[in-house]
Design a protein around this motif. Sequence first.
Motif, PDB file in Angstrom:
ATOM      1  N   THR A   1      25.820  -3.168 -14.956  1.00  0.00           N
ATOM      2  CA  THR A   1      26.441  -2.299 -13.959  1.00  0.00           C
ATOM      3  C   THR A   1      27.941  -2.498 -14.022  1.00  0.00           C
ATOM      4  N   VAL A   2      28.675  -1.401 -14.064  1.00  0.00           N
ATOM      5  CA  VAL A   2      30.134  -1.456 -14.061  1.00  0.00           C
ATOM      6  C   VAL A   2      30.619  -0.994 -12.693  1.00  0.00           C
ATOM      7  N   VAL A   3      31.398  -1.821 -12.032  1.00  0.00           N
ATOM      8  CA  VAL A   3      31.879  -1.487 -10.692  1.00  0.00           C
ATOM      9  C   VAL A   3      33.385  -1.687 -10.608  1.00  0.00           C
ATOM     10  N   SER A   4      33.970  -1.041  -9.634  1.00  0.00           N
ATOM     11  CA  SER A   4      35.394  -1.226  -9.348  1.00  0.00           C
ATOM     12  C   SER A   4      35.559  -2.306  -8.300  1.00  0.00           C
ATOM     13  N   GLY A   5      36.533  -3.177  -8.504  1.00  0.00           N
ATOM     14  CA  GLY A   5      36.812  -4.229  -7.536  1.00  0.00           C
ATOM     15  C   GLY A   5      38.161  -4.075  -6.875  1.00  0.00           C
ATOM     16  N   HIS A   6      38.695  -2.846  -6.860  1.00  0.00           N
ATOM     17  CA  HIS A   6      40.056  -2.665  -6.340  1.00  0.00           C
ATOM     18  C   HIS A   6      40.137  -2.845  -4.827  1.00  0.00           C
ATOM     19  N   VAL A   7      38.975  -2.786  -4.141  1.00  0.00           N
ATOM     20  CA  VAL A   7      38.934  -3.153  -2.725  1.00  0.00           C
ATOM     21  C   VAL A   7      37.830  -4.195  -2.558  1.00  0.00           C
ATOM     22  N   PRO A   8      37.963  -5.129  -1.635  1.00  0.00           N
ATOM     23  CA  PRO A   8      36.975  -6.212  -1.490  1.00  0.00           C
ATOM     24  C   PRO A   8      35.710  -5.741  -0.788  1.00  0.00           C
ATOM     25  N   PRO A   9      34.629  -6.501  -0.903  1.00  0.00           N
ATOM     26  CA  PRO A   9      33.417  -6.185  -0.159  1.00  0.00           C
ATOM     27  C   PRO A   9      33.723  -6.115   1.339  1.00  0.00           C
ATOM     28  N   GLY A  10      33.093  -5.164   2.006  1.00  0.00           N
ATOM     29  CA  GLY A  10      33.323  -5.018   3.433  1.00  0.00           C
ATOM     30  C   GLY A  10      34.479  -4.116   3.794  1.00  0.00           C
ATOM     31  N   HIS A  11      35.296  -3.760   2.819  1.00  0.00           N
ATOM     32  CA  HIS A  11      36.419  -2.850   3.082  1.00  0.00           C
ATOM     33  C   HIS A  11      35.882  -1.455   3.385  1.00  0.00           C
ATOM     34  N   ALA A  12      36.579  -0.738   4.240  1.00  0.00           N
ATOM     35  CA  ALA A  12      36.127   0.592   4.634  1.00  0.00           C
ATOM     36  C   ALA A  12      36.010   1.536   3.453  1.00  0.00           C
ATOM     37  N   ALA A  13      36.824   1.287   2.395  1.00  0.00           N
ATOM     38  CA  ALA A  13      36.808   2.182   1.240  1.00  0.00           C
ATOM     39  C   ALA A  13      35.782   1.772   0.188  1.00  0.00           C
ATOM     40  N   SER A  14      35.078   0.647   0.412  1.00  0.00           N
ATOM     41  CA  SER A  14      34.109   0.162  -0.570  1.00  0.00           C
ATOM     42  C   SER A  14      32.734   0.771  -0.320  1.00  0.00           C
ATOM     43  N   THR A  15      32.146   1.345  -1.377  1.00  0.00           N
ATOM     44  CA  THR A  15      30.790   1.891  -1.279  1.00  0.00           C
ATOM     45  C   THR A  15      29.808   1.117  -2.145  1.00  0.00           C
ATOM     46  N   THR A  16      30.258   0.019  -2.726  1.00  0.00           N
ATOM     47  CA  THR A  16      29.403  -0.780  -3.614  1.00  0.00           C
ATOM     48  C   THR A  16      28.448  -1.652  -2.800  1.00  0.00           C
TER      49      THR A  16
END
Length: 411
Positions: free
Chosen positions: A141-156
């Motif tokens: 799985t390739v994911v973006s880490g530009h925002v941390p877990p729990g951030h409002a902009a994170s959908t991962t």
Amino acid sequence: MTGRVTLVGGGPGDPGLLTVAGLDALRSADVVLYDHLVPLASLDECRAGVLLIDVGKLPGGRSTSQQRINELLIEHARAGRHVVRFKGGDPFVFGRGGEEVIACAEAGIAVEVIPGVSSSIAGPALAGIPITHRGVVQAFTVVSGHVPPGHAASTTNWGALARAGHTIVVLMGVANLAAICAELVAHGSPATTPAAVVADAWLPTMTTVRGTVGDIARVAAGVRPPAIVVIGDVAGLELAVTRPVAESSSQSPAVTEELRPARESDAGELLVLQRACWMQEALDNDSMDIPALHEDLAAVLTDLAQWETWVLRRDGRLIASVRARAHETDWDIGRLMVAADQSGQGIGRRLLEHIEAQAPSSVTRFALFTGHHSYRNQRLYAAAGYTVVDGADPLLPQIPITVRMVKPRGG
């Protein structure tokens, strides 16, 4: 007459990994809008008179908005020009290529897409890490880490990834690596899961740092983007791979580097390197009373168990090393050594900064010894913020023919 737009994936950074179709597009372009991670040497293939526009986004620096990029694509295409949008990696892997296609389509502009080699695969490959491997893992799985877990902009869904047993490849995640790893562990990923960070993939400055989910954020603290994070059992593999060099290339082969914790298998080369480096120290200080000159392989192996030791390999050769360990509130740094033919390249300063970054939170001061007449070493440490200790110090005993130097953490 309306022109057209071609989205070209430039690959991971080496001009040799740009596709033939991508190169043809550059050669026929009237206008090229390019990012800072493309193989810039490939722009030399453009014809005379081409308009080159830098629209790269630099972290914390200048940036061209996506809206403005879309406007430039449409503006030049409507003027009848062939516009190439030149991107690093693949246009559709965190490259906003889809947004550009939609904007052009809404403006009635025809768009061609030429895929590129994604750094998410190519970077780990050069580090000897296959992101899938028979008998080890069947998915990634390739994911973006530009925002941390729990951030409002994170959908991962990091919890699902922790439980999936897949290889996880994180792009743009260096700044948030600690938070990402903590989230994975919180959702069941073992802290002992292998992890690696590959920086500057396919560039001459490429470096690989290895560790585990539990410590990779700490051991890779000195790594700066662009970097790729690989998490999973395959990150523990180190396949013997080298970078291919085209026969027609007039450039010298790129140098590959690996910065990682030392292993017992490094002991022999460490012994040779320290004897070579400390012989010069003996000459500078007019004394053979230097422990590094008299140790044997067994002593080196013992030290590896007692110190946190890091080695730097360049094209497979061990060229530098440094070590440290905690002593009450001090982080004692020692055995910073660089092969003589590699000196003058900033390697010593780089390793010093790296080992400082490994210090546990309880440390309040960095401390080291160097030769009383090792003036080059003293200049290096002084430039890094270290000062000489005069008089008694409860944590630093006086040792003959040496000077003691310290730096407050954060200083």
